[in-house]
Design a protein around this motif. Structure first.
Motif, PDB file in Angstrom:
ATOM      1  N   ASN A 170       7.380   7.030 -12.537  1.00 27.19           N
ATOM      2  CA  ASN A 170       6.973   8.170 -11.715  1.00 27.19           C
ATOM      3  C   ASN A 170       6.825   7.759 -10.252  1.00 27.19           C
ATOM      4  O   ASN A 170       7.172   8.512  -9.345  1.00 27.19           O
ATOM      5  CB  ASN A 170       5.650   8.744 -12.255  1.00 27.19           C
ATOM      6  N   ARG A 171       6.330   6.551 -10.039  1.00 30.53           N
ATOM      7  CA  ARG A 171       6.188   6.072  -8.647  1.00 30.53           C
ATOM      8  C   ARG A 171       7.553   5.856  -8.000  1.00 30.53           C
ATOM      9  O   ARG A 171       7.756   6.196  -6.834  1.00 30.53           O
ATOM     10  CB  ARG A 171       5.361   4.783  -8.616  1.00 30.53           C
ATOM     11  N   VAL A 172       8.469   5.294  -8.754  1.00 34.13           N
ATOM     12  CA  VAL A 172       9.822   5.088  -8.216  1.00 34.13           C
ATOM     13  C   VAL A 172      10.445   6.442  -7.848  1.00 34.13           C
ATOM     14  O   VAL A 172      11.020   6.611  -6.766  1.00 34.13           O
ATOM     15  CB  VAL A 172      10.702   4.330  -9.229  1.00 34.13           C
ATOM     16  N   GLU A 173      10.298   7.394  -8.749  1.00 37.50           N
ATOM     17  CA  GLU A 173      10.850   8.740  -8.497  1.00 37.50           C
ATOM     18  C   GLU A 173      10.200   9.356  -7.244  1.00 37.50           C
ATOM     19  O   GLU A 173      10.887   9.937  -6.398  1.00 37.50           O
ATOM     20  CB  GLU A 173      10.596   9.624  -9.727  1.00 37.50           C
ATOM     21  N   SER A 174       8.893   9.204  -7.123  1.00 34.24           N
ATOM     22  CA  SER A 174       8.176   9.744  -5.956  1.00 34.24           C
ATOM     23  C   SER A 174       8.640   9.062  -4.672  1.00 34.24           C
ATOM     24  O   SER A 174       8.859   9.722  -3.653  1.00 34.24           O
ATOM     25  CB  SER A 174       6.666   9.534  -6.105  1.00 34.24           C
ATOM     26  N   ALA A 175       8.772   7.743  -4.728  1.00 39.69           N
ATOM     27  CA  ALA A 175       9.209   7.000  -3.543  1.00 39.69           C
ATOM     28  C   ALA A 175      10.633   7.401  -3.153  1.00 39.69           C
ATOM     29  O   ALA A 175      10.970   7.509  -1.973  1.00 39.69           O
ATOM     30  CB  ALA A 175       9.132   5.499  -3.795  1.00 39.69           C
ATOM     31  N   ALA A 176      11.454   7.640  -4.164  1.00 41.60           N
ATOM     32  CA  ALA A 176      12.838   8.066  -3.906  1.00 41.60           C
ATOM     33  C   ALA A 176      12.851   9.436  -3.236  1.00 41.60           C
ATOM     34  O   ALA A 176      13.537   9.655  -2.235  1.00 41.60           O
ATOM     35  CB  ALA A 176      13.628   8.098  -5.209  1.00 41.60           C
ATOM     36  N   LYS A 177      12.061  10.367  -3.774  1.00 43.35           N
ATOM     37  CA  LYS A 177      11.994  11.718  -3.190  1.00 43.35           C
ATOM     38  C   LYS A 177      11.461  11.691  -1.763  1.00 43.35           C
ATOM     39  O   LYS A 177      11.860  12.479  -0.929  1.00 43.35           O
ATOM     40  CB  LYS A 177      11.071  12.608  -4.036  1.00 43.35           C
ATOM     41  N   GLY A 178      10.525  10.799  -1.512  1.00 44.51           N
ATOM     42  CA  GLY A 178       9.912  10.716  -0.186  1.00 44.51           C
ATOM     43  C   GLY A 178      10.752   9.937   0.820  1.00 44.51           C
ATOM     44  O   GLY A 178      10.326   9.750   1.951  1.00 44.51           O
ATOM     45  N   ASP A 179      11.929   9.488   0.398  1.00 44.09           N
ATOM     46  CA  ASP A 179      12.815   8.697   1.259  1.00 44.09           C
ATOM     47  C   ASP A 179      12.110   7.473   1.831  1.00 44.09           C
ATOM     48  O   ASP A 179      12.307   7.089   2.989  1.00 44.09           O
ATOM     49  CB  ASP A 179      13.406   9.559   2.387  1.00 44.09           C
ATOM     50  N   PHE A 180      11.253   6.871   1.018  1.00 47.26           N
ATOM     51  CA  PHE A 180      10.608   5.627   1.409  1.00 47.26           C
ATOM     52  C   PHE A 180      11.585   4.453   1.231  1.00 47.26           C
ATOM     53  O   PHE A 180      12.331   4.416   0.239  1.00 47.26           O
ATOM     54  CB  PHE A 180       9.410   5.326   0.485  1.00 47.26           C
ATOM     55  N   VAL A 181      11.566   3.506   2.157  1.00 46.30           N
ATOM     56  CA  VAL A 181      12.138   2.199   1.848  1.00 46.30           C
ATOM     57  C   VAL A 181      11.314   1.652   0.687  1.00 46.30           C
ATOM     58  O   VAL A 181      10.101   1.870   0.622  1.00 46.30           O
ATOM     59  CB  VAL A 181      12.049   1.255   3.072  1.00 46.30           C
ATOM     60  N   LEU A 182      11.963   0.984  -0.261  1.00 44.63           N
ATOM     61  CA  LEU A 182      11.240   0.538  -1.450  1.00 44.63           C
ATOM     62  C   LEU A 182      11.233  -0.995  -1.522  1.00 44.63           C
ATOM     63  O   LEU A 182      12.294  -1.628  -1.489  1.00 44.63           O
ATOM     64  CB  LEU A 182      11.919   1.128  -2.693  1.00 44.63           C
ATOM     65  N   VAL A 183      10.037  -1.567  -1.591  1.00 40.79           N
ATOM     66  CA  VAL A 183       9.894  -3.012  -1.782  1.00 40.79           C
ATOM     67  C   VAL A 183       9.488  -3.234  -3.234  1.00 40.79           C
ATOM     68  O   VAL A 183       8.482  -2.683  -3.688  1.00 40.79           O
ATOM     69  CB  VAL A 183       8.815  -3.603  -0.850  1.00 40.79           C
ATOM     70  N   ILE A 184      10.292  -4.007  -3.964  1.00 42.63           N
ATOM     71  CA  ILE A 184      10.048  -4.194  -5.402  1.00 42.63           C
ATOM     72  C   ILE A 184       9.580  -5.622  -5.668  1.00 42.63           C
ATOM     73  O   ILE A 184      10.309  -6.585  -5.425  1.00 42.63           O
ATOM     74  CB  ILE A 184      11.326  -3.874  -6.200  1.00 42.63           C
ATOM     75  N   TYR A 185       8.340  -5.735  -6.156  1.00 44.57           N
ATOM     76  CA  TYR A 185       7.802  -7.020  -6.588  1.00 44.57           C
ATOM     77  C   TYR A 185       8.125  -7.186  -8.076  1.00 44.57           C
ATOM     78  O   TYR A 185       8.246  -6.212  -8.808  1.00 44.57           O
ATOM     79  CB  TYR A 185       6.275  -7.040  -6.411  1.00 44.57           C
ATOM     80  N   ASN A 186       8.206  -8.422  -8.530  1.00 43.42           N
ATOM     81  CA  ASN A 186       8.467  -8.710  -9.952  1.00 43.42           C
ATOM     82  C   ASN A 186       9.634  -7.888 -10.504  1.00 43.42           C
ATOM     83  O   ASN A 186       9.492  -7.190 -11.512  1.00 43.42           O
ATOM     84  CB  ASN A 186       7.228  -8.382 -10.803  1.00 43.42           C
ATOM     85  N   PRO A 187      10.790  -7.938  -9.865  1.00 41.79           N
ATOM     86  CA  PRO A 187      11.872  -7.020 -10.266  1.00 41.79           C
ATOM     87  C   PRO A 187      12.351  -7.215 -11.703  1.00 41.79           C
ATOM     88  O   PRO A 187      12.725  -6.240 -12.356  1.00 41.79           O
ATOM     89  CB  PRO A 187      12.993  -7.334  -9.270  1.00 41.79           C
ATOM     90  N   ALA A 188      12.320  -8.437 -12.195  1.00 38.50           N
ATOM     91  CA  ALA A 188      12.834  -8.672 -13.548  1.00 38.50           C
ATOM     92  C   ALA A 188      12.423 -10.070 -14.013  1.00 38.50           C
ATOM     93  O   ALA A 188      12.027 -10.920 -13.215  1.00 38.50           O
ATOM     94  CB  ALA A 188      14.363  -8.567 -13.565  1.00 38.50           C
ATOM     95  N   SER A 189      12.485 -10.267 -15.313  1.00 44.86           N
ATOM     96  CA  SER A 189      12.324 -11.611 -15.870  1.00 44.86           C
ATOM     97  C   SER A 189      13.328 -11.721 -17.010  1.00 44.86           C
ATOM     98  O   SER A 189      14.074 -10.782 -17.277  1.00 44.86           O
ATOM     99  CB  SER A 189      10.905 -11.808 -16.384  1.00 44.86           C
ATOM    100  N   LYS A 190      13.343 -12.836 -17.680  1.00 43.80           N
ATOM    101  CA  LYS A 190      14.297 -12.991 -18.787  1.00 43.80           C
ATOM    102  C   LYS A 190      14.118 -11.912 -19.837  1.00 43.80           C
ATOM    103  O   LYS A 190      15.066 -11.352 -20.360  1.00 43.80           O
ATOM    104  CB  LYS A 190      14.129 -14.372 -19.417  1.00 43.80           C
TER     105      LYS A 190
END
Lengths: 264, 264
Positions: free
Chosen positions: A151-171
């Motif tokens: 939901n936060r990603v969707e909100s950030a996308a709608k708000g045209d925010f630049v998005l900084v992603i911490y912990n993007p992935a692990s094995k």
């Protein structure tokens, strides 16, 4: 006996980008506590001190240990990379103290030493991605349900925010960034610039500038020390840098720049 | 002749919270450029150097001047408070260079030195507000239309982001934070904690912990050096601190904490 508990950010992992306060407070401490990787970042400052090095587990017990040691009269520094006030140990320490009825005015003294966090260090390496409003999201769904993050990603996308992603992935954890990319592609062009920064300012540093379309080609760059920055609708890439215009050269009249409340 | 252009963040305005790299690079520079307030923050480092102090205006001309001086063979440091990569001069410098066809590989060397930004310094003073996902929004609508900012506030509110507000108000600009409060109150309780931090780590530092309902009572605290942090649905206040739980003590099983990809 008056002890003190310091929660210290040592920056991205290179002494140059540590603050003077962080170094000073570590030097003044009796006891250093932290994950082994973080303690190793300051190995030149801790000779002769009692040092507790940990693997990444048992955070709640650790918080109690730090508080108990400080209450016993020691000056204790809990060290971490980046800024301990951003997804760091500051929260758990304060939560634990509050549960114990701590009073900052006459109880244990606590100091949070801010540091250059991943968002600051990574942005400085890849151009100027954080010139306009941005959102910071951790993809780790261990303590936060994935639905909330989504939901936060969707909100950030709608708000045209630049998005900084911490912990993007692990094995073990791969779908989160894939899902995030799909959400972003509903709102942003496939050519939207994306930076993957691994080990900023460390010897292992490596940088990829790609775009939303080609992000899946770089999954080998995603791990424990990676940060991902996704541009907004205005961000463009230029010779391996991401540039986010602040707006001076857009339709707004440069003559109006005398407004004194603009941070530049 | 090879010059260099440094874009240097000196942190919140107290030498203790400056990084070693910032101090070193200022010392190595021939020319220091910046707003008078920012240059004054490093007055002890610039003796014997050529110094250009400016009022807050003509940013585009300033960018050209920095670039021209560096191209002439000088080592130039453009200094600013906080982190120049966050709503700072890094963007305009890169934009200007890109327009001139600059090639980072064989053209002018540029270094952005990250610093402890307002979001880091302010959070460290008021507890642990940034333990979970957050959004950063500048209320300055000089270069960004208010409709865009308003949409971002609404998106951040829907996404339950902690909200960090830069440039919350000025003498001329008061409706923006009032409108923001109204939007947030559609999604958050009136008791949601709010911190107003003025002049973090400067002599003028003052802190107010209030809530969304009572925010209008503290408009005298809003100005050029203020930052506002609004909690999300989980944030609570405790004895003049804002605490945002990271989730360790919530319904998620503490036994699962062995996931190594959690930044703590």
């Amino acid at each position: 006996m008056t002890g003190k508990l310091n929660i210290v950010g040592v920056g991205p992992g290179h002494n140059d980008h540590m603050t003077f306060r962080a170094k000073e407070i570590i030097r003044e401490s009796d006891i250093i506590i932290g994950y082994e990787t973080y303690v190793n970042l300051v190995s030149d400052l801790i000779e002769g001190k009692t040092v507790y090095r940990y693997a990444m587990t048992q955070e709640v017990e650790r918080a109690h240990q730090c508080i108990d040691l400080a209450k016993s009269g020691k000056i204790v520094s809990l060290v971490s990379s980046g800024d301990p006030g951003i997804y760091g140990m500051a929260g758990l320490i304060y939560e634990t103290l509050a549960e114990g009825g701590w009073d900052p005015k006459d109880g244990l003294q606590v100091e949070v030493v801010p540091g250059v966090s991943a968002l600051n260090s990574c942005a400085s390496i890849v151009g100027s991605p954080l010139m306009s409003d941005f959102a910071v999201v951790s993809m780790s769904d261990l303590l936060v349900p994935w639905k909330v993050i989504e939901n936060r990603v969707e909100s950030a996308a709608k708000g045209d925010f630049v998005l900084v992603i911490y912990n993007p992935a692990s094995k073990k954890r791969v779908h989160q960034l894939q899902d995030t990319r799909k959400i972003l592609l509903k709102y942003r062009k496939p050519t939207t610039p994306v930076a993957i920064i691994v080990g900023a300012y460390r010897e292992s540093e490596s940088i990829v500038i790609t775009d939303l379309e080609n992000l899946p080609n770089h999954s080998d760059k995603l791990g424990m020390t990676s940060t991902v920055i996704v541009g907004n609708s205005s961000t463009y890439s230029y010779k391996d840098l991401m540039i986010n215009p602040r707006g001076y050269k857009s339709k707004y009249n440069l003559e109006e720049q005398t407004n004194p409340d603009l941070k530049v």
